[in-house]
Scaffold this active site. Sequence first.
Site, PDB file in Angstrom:
ATOM      1  NE  ARG A 112       3.882  -5.685  -3.207  1.00 17.72           N
ATOM      2  CZ  ARG A 112       4.913  -5.371  -3.995  1.00 17.72           C
ATOM      3  NH1 ARG A 112       5.030  -5.930  -5.181  1.00 17.72           N
ATOM      4  NH2 ARG A 112       5.826  -4.509  -3.602  1.00 17.72           N
ATOM      5  N   GLY A 113       1.392  -2.521  -1.976  1.00 17.17           N
ATOM      6  CA  GLY A 113       1.359  -1.113  -1.605  1.00 17.17           C
ATOM      7  C   GLY A 113       1.621  -0.918  -0.126  1.00 17.17           C
ATOM      8  CG  ASN A 114       2.219   3.114   1.233  1.00 16.70           C
ATOM      9  OD1 ASN A 114       1.004   3.250   1.373  1.00 16.70           O
ATOM     10  ND2 ASN A 114       2.941   4.007   0.577  1.00 16.70           N
ATOM     11  CB  VAL A 115       0.161   1.023   6.085  1.00 16.36           C
ATOM     12  CG1 VAL A 115      -1.085   1.123   6.964  1.00 16.36           C
ATOM     13  CG2 VAL A 115       1.087  -0.074   6.596  1.00 16.36           C
ATOM     14  CB  SER A 174       6.879   2.959   3.292  1.00 13.84           C
ATOM     15  OG  SER A 174       7.398   2.245   4.400  1.00 13.84           O
ATOM     16  NE  ARG A 202      10.508  -1.159   1.907  1.00 11.22           N
ATOM     17  CZ  ARG A 202       9.372  -1.858   2.032  1.00 11.22           C
ATOM     18  NH1 ARG A 202       9.214  -2.708   3.040  1.00 11.22           N
ATOM     19  NH2 ARG A 202       8.389  -1.684   1.174  1.00 11.22           N
ATOM     20  NE  ARG A 227      -0.174  -3.628   1.613  1.00  9.31           N
ATOM     21  CZ  ARG A 227       0.471  -4.724   1.967  1.00  9.31           C
ATOM     22  NH1 ARG A 227      -0.058  -5.536   2.861  1.00  9.31           N
ATOM     23  NH2 ARG A 227       1.645  -5.013   1.450  1.00  9.31           N
ATOM     24  CB  SER A 243       1.347 -12.705   3.282  1.00  9.63           C
ATOM     25  OG  SER A 243       1.551 -13.899   3.971  1.00  9.63           O
ATOM     26  CG  LEU A 244       1.953 -16.989  -1.499  1.00  8.43           C
ATOM     27  CD1 LEU A 244       2.919 -17.944  -2.197  1.00  8.43           C
ATOM     28  CD2 LEU A 244       0.628 -16.931  -2.256  1.00  8.43           C
ATOM     29  NE  ARG A 245       2.704 -15.134   7.721  1.00  6.61           N
ATOM     30  CZ  ARG A 245       1.786 -14.417   8.351  1.00  6.61           C
ATOM     31  NH1 ARG A 245       0.894 -15.017   9.132  1.00  6.61           N
ATOM     32  NH2 ARG A 245       1.734 -13.109   8.195  1.00  6.61           N
TER      33      ARG A 245
END
Length: 309
Positions: free
Chosen positions: A148-151, A12, A10, A154, A128-130
């Site tokens: 959402r989004g990369n580090v 990112s 990927r 965020r 994450s739902l977790r």
Amino acid sequence: MKDRLIIGSRGSRLAIAQSEIVKTLLLSHFPSLQIEIQKIQTSGDKLHTEKIYKFGGKGVFVKEIEEALLSNSIDLAVHSMKDVPTDIPPALEIASILKREDASDAFLSVTYERLEDMPKGSRIGSSSLRRHVQILERNPNVDVCDLRGNVDTRLKKLKAGEMDAMVMATCGLKRLNLEQEIRQSLNFVPAVGQGAIGIEIRKDDKKVKDKILRLNDEKTYNEVFLERIFLKKMNGGCLLPLGAKVFCSSQDFSFETFIGSLDTQVILKHKGKGKISEGEKTISDVCEKILNEGGREILRSIERGFKNI
């Protein structure tokens, strides 16, 4: 012997950093090897503003990379193991898993030192739902918002005040030398495979496999293998509010698992141990117990919710 390899990754900054780790390790064993990293945009990257479960969920960060591997456009794929579905194309295999980085989750905030310090109505971001369920279990007063989004994206959102805090994987921050952003290490049960980098290859590519096997960490490989049995038996993916962490010694292993309803009314946690040689049966028995105790209904209710979106 093949003296040139193309790594599929990927695009990112974190994904490239992980591919660079693999490249460096390969060069330490094979100094004359020529290695190129090829960026591949996945479905999950293209729809970075949408909630992942709206467009399929499983495999959204690996599908296009696997297609490049199958078409011989690349020689190996580098993945975060938490993104890899339990069912992969029959012609491919996870040949090696690198030594695991810290598998914990991290709390980040400009204002608060700890998740427990956040007052009622504070906004905390998570993709994450977790994490969503474990955040509310720890502090039911906060509002968890989708992130959402990369580090880097965020972190910009956090520092711009779009939210009061967020929770991310510690390993990603460490690999980008951003440990200083962490306010609190959280003892959440992590996602299956969290912290582990996996290398996927074509099964019939012996020349590449011979090289890649030099990078495998047997302890991490065994741990992630057993965690992925849990994920498969639970018919889960990285989108569901469940997690597992296995700790292997030479012959034995211990584990902890987690699954919870989105309203946190039902939270099931289990710990156990067994022999690695009997790992699949031990994990399967625990999964059956979890499903019968309420896990099956949790999964069904979430599946119904996805269908209604």
